[in-house]
Design an enzyme around this catalytic site. Sequence first.
Site, mmCIF file in Angstrom:
data_model
loop_
_atom_site.group_PDB
_atom_site.id
_atom_site.type_symbol
_atom_site.label_atom_id
_atom_site.label_comp_id
_atom_site.label_asym_id
_atom_site.label_seq_id
_atom_site.Cartn_x
_atom_site.Cartn_y
_atom_site.Cartn_z
ATOM 1 N N LYS A 35 -9.297 2.351 -5.373
ATOM 2 C CA LYS A 35 -9.603 1.259 -4.442
ATOM 3 C C LYS A 35 -11.114 0.969 -4.394
ATOM 4 O O LYS A 35 -11.928 1.781 -4.858
ATOM 5 C CB LYS A 35 -9.066 1.626 -3.050
ATOM 6 C CG LYS A 35 -7.521 1.710 -3.001
ATOM 7 C CD LYS A 35 -7.033 1.964 -1.574
ATOM 8 C CE LYS A 35 -5.515 1.984 -1.499
ATOM 9 N NZ LYS A 35 -5.032 2.171 -0.094
ATOM 10 N N TYR A 88 0.648 -6.507 -1.225
ATOM 11 C CA TYR A 88 0.921 -5.798 0.028
ATOM 12 C C TYR A 88 1.837 -6.603 0.955
ATOM 13 O O TYR A 88 1.849 -6.364 2.163
ATOM 14 C CB TYR A 88 -0.390 -5.467 0.744
ATOM 15 C CG TYR A 88 -1.096 -4.237 0.182
ATOM 16 C CD1 TYR A 88 -0.495 -2.977 0.236
ATOM 17 C CD2 TYR A 88 -2.369 -4.317 -0.369
ATOM 18 C CE1 TYR A 88 -1.125 -1.848 -0.258
ATOM 19 C CE2 TYR A 88 -3.013 -3.188 -0.862
ATOM 20 C CZ TYR A 88 -2.387 -1.958 -0.803
ATOM 21 O OH TYR A 88 -3.016 -0.830 -1.282
ATOM 22 N N ASN A 148 -9.017 4.730 1.902
ATOM 23 C CA ASN A 148 -8.506 6.039 1.481
ATOM 24 C C ASN A 148 -8.461 6.221 -0.039
ATOM 25 O O ASN A 148 -7.659 6.988 -0.557
ATOM 26 C CB ASN A 148 -7.141 6.293 2.130
ATOM 27 C CG ASN A 148 -6.127 5.223 1.777
ATOM 28 O OD1 ASN A 148 -6.420 4.319 1.001
ATOM 29 N ND2 ASN A 148 -4.930 5.333 2.324
ATOM 30 N N HIS A 183 -4.358 4.240 -4.365
ATOM 31 C CA HIS A 183 -2.994 3.778 -4.077
ATOM 32 C C HIS A 183 -2.042 4.407 -5.081
ATOM 33 O O HIS A 183 -2.415 4.639 -6.230
ATOM 34 C CB HIS A 183 -2.912 2.255 -4.222
ATOM 35 C CG HIS A 183 -1.505 1.739 -4.218
ATOM 36 N ND1 HIS A 183 -0.824 1.468 -3.051
ATOM 37 C CD2 HIS A 183 -0.631 1.503 -5.237
ATOM 38 C CE1 HIS A 183 0.409 1.071 -3.362
ATOM 39 N NE2 HIS A 183 0.554 1.090 -4.683
ATOM 40 N N GLU A 207 5.548 -2.844 -8.722
ATOM 41 C CA GLU A 207 4.084 -2.749 -8.795
ATOM 42 C C GLU A 207 3.528 -2.651 -10.216
ATOM 43 O O GLU A 207 2.466 -3.214 -10.495
ATOM 44 C CB GLU A 207 3.603 -1.544 -7.967
ATOM 45 C CG GLU A 207 3.821 -1.750 -6.481
ATOM 46 C CD GLU A 207 3.259 -0.623 -5.629
ATOM 47 O OE1 GLU A 207 3.184 -0.791 -4.410
ATOM 48 O OE2 GLU A 207 2.884 0.440 -6.191
HETATM 49 P P1 GDP Z 1 0.307 4.607 1.352
HETATM 50 O O1 GDP Z 1 1.624 4.384 0.646
HETATM 51 O O2 GDP Z 1 0.003 6.073 1.556
HETATM 52 O O3 GDP Z 1 -0.853 3.891 0.681
HETATM 53 O O4 GDP Z 1 0.426 4.024 2.825
HETATM 54 P P2 GDP Z 1 1.101 2.679 3.407
HETATM 55 O O5 GDP Z 1 2.019 2.059 2.403
HETATM 56 O O6 GDP Z 1 1.661 3.028 4.744
HETATM 57 O O7 GDP Z 1 -0.138 1.716 3.679
HETATM 58 C C1 GDP Z 1 -0.752 0.979 2.637
HETATM 59 C C2 GDP Z 1 -2.256 1.024 2.847
HETATM 60 O O8 GDP Z 1 -2.573 0.340 4.072
HETATM 61 C C3 GDP Z 1 -2.852 2.427 3.039
HETATM 62 O O9 GDP Z 1 -3.077 3.115 1.818
HETATM 63 C C4 GDP Z 1 -4.121 2.113 3.780
HETATM 64 O O10 GDP Z 1 -5.146 1.612 2.894
HETATM 65 C C5 GDP Z 1 -3.682 0.991 4.704
HETATM 66 N N1 GDP Z 1 -3.206 1.498 6.013
HETATM 67 C C6 GDP Z 1 -2.061 2.218 6.263
HETATM 68 N N2 GDP Z 1 -1.933 2.498 7.575
HETATM 69 C C7 GDP Z 1 -3.006 1.919 8.176
HETATM 70 C C8 GDP Z 1 -3.434 1.843 9.545
HETATM 71 O O11 GDP Z 1 -2.792 2.366 10.463
HETATM 72 N N3 GDP Z 1 -4.587 1.157 9.783
HETATM 73 C C9 GDP Z 1 -5.312 0.558 8.778
HETATM 74 N N4 GDP Z 1 -6.457 -0.103 9.109
HETATM 75 N N5 GDP Z 1 -4.946 0.609 7.481
HETATM 76 C C10 GDP Z 1 -3.806 1.288 7.184
#
Ligand code: GDP
Length: 139
Positions: A11, A51, A114, A117, A128
Site C-alpha cells: 500500500k 473496495y 496497514n 493487502h 481481485e
Molecule cells: P483486510 O482484509 O485485513 O485488509 O481488512 P478489511 O477487508 O476489513 O478492510 C480493508 C481495508 O480497509 C483494511 O486493510 C484497512 O486499510 C481499512 N480498514 C479496515 N477497517 C478499518 C477501520 O475500522 N477504519 C479505517 N479507517 N480503515 C479500516
Amino acid sequence: MAIERTLAIIKPDAVAAGHIGEIISMIEQAGLRILAMKMKRLSRREAEEFYAVHRAKPFYSSLVAFMTEGPVVLLALEGDNAIQRWREVMGKTNPAEAAEGTIRRRFGTNIERNAVHGSDSPETASFEVPFFFPTAELL
Ligand code: GDP
C-alpha cells in the site's frame, strides 16, 4: 493442499516509507511465487471499484483517499494454500493486534494505514487477481 492464487498490494504508506524490498523478501521467504508484479498509482475509480464491498462502511472514503495518495505495488502470488499463507505473513488488519514478525506489525501505522493487502478468500481472489492482471500477464 491446493495451489491457489492471491492478490497482494504493497500500500502507499509502505511504498512511501521504502519497505518494498523487505516486503517482497518476506513474500519470497514464505515460499510464495510471484506470477506478476507492477507499480502504479491507482485512480480514484479503480480504488472505489476494488473496495466496492466496503462502500457502506464509515471508513470507505478515507480508505479510497489513502489508497490513491501515492503509488502501490501490485503482485499476483501463487503457492500451496497461498491465500491463507499470505494472510498469515501480513498479520491482522489492525497492526496493534497483529502478531510479532508479521508485515502489518512491523510496517503498519494504524488500522487503515496497514502496509499491505491480501485477498481474504478464494472468491475474493478470483475477483481481485484479474482486476489488475489479465491472464496473459501471469507468468
Ligand atoms: P483486510 O482484509 O485485513 O485488509 O481488512 P478489511 O477487508 O476489513 O478492510 C480493508 C481495508 O480497509 C483494511 O486493510 C484497512 O486499510 C481499512 N480498514 C479496515 N477497517 C478499518 C477501520 O475500522 N477504519 C479505517 N479507517 N480503515 C479500516
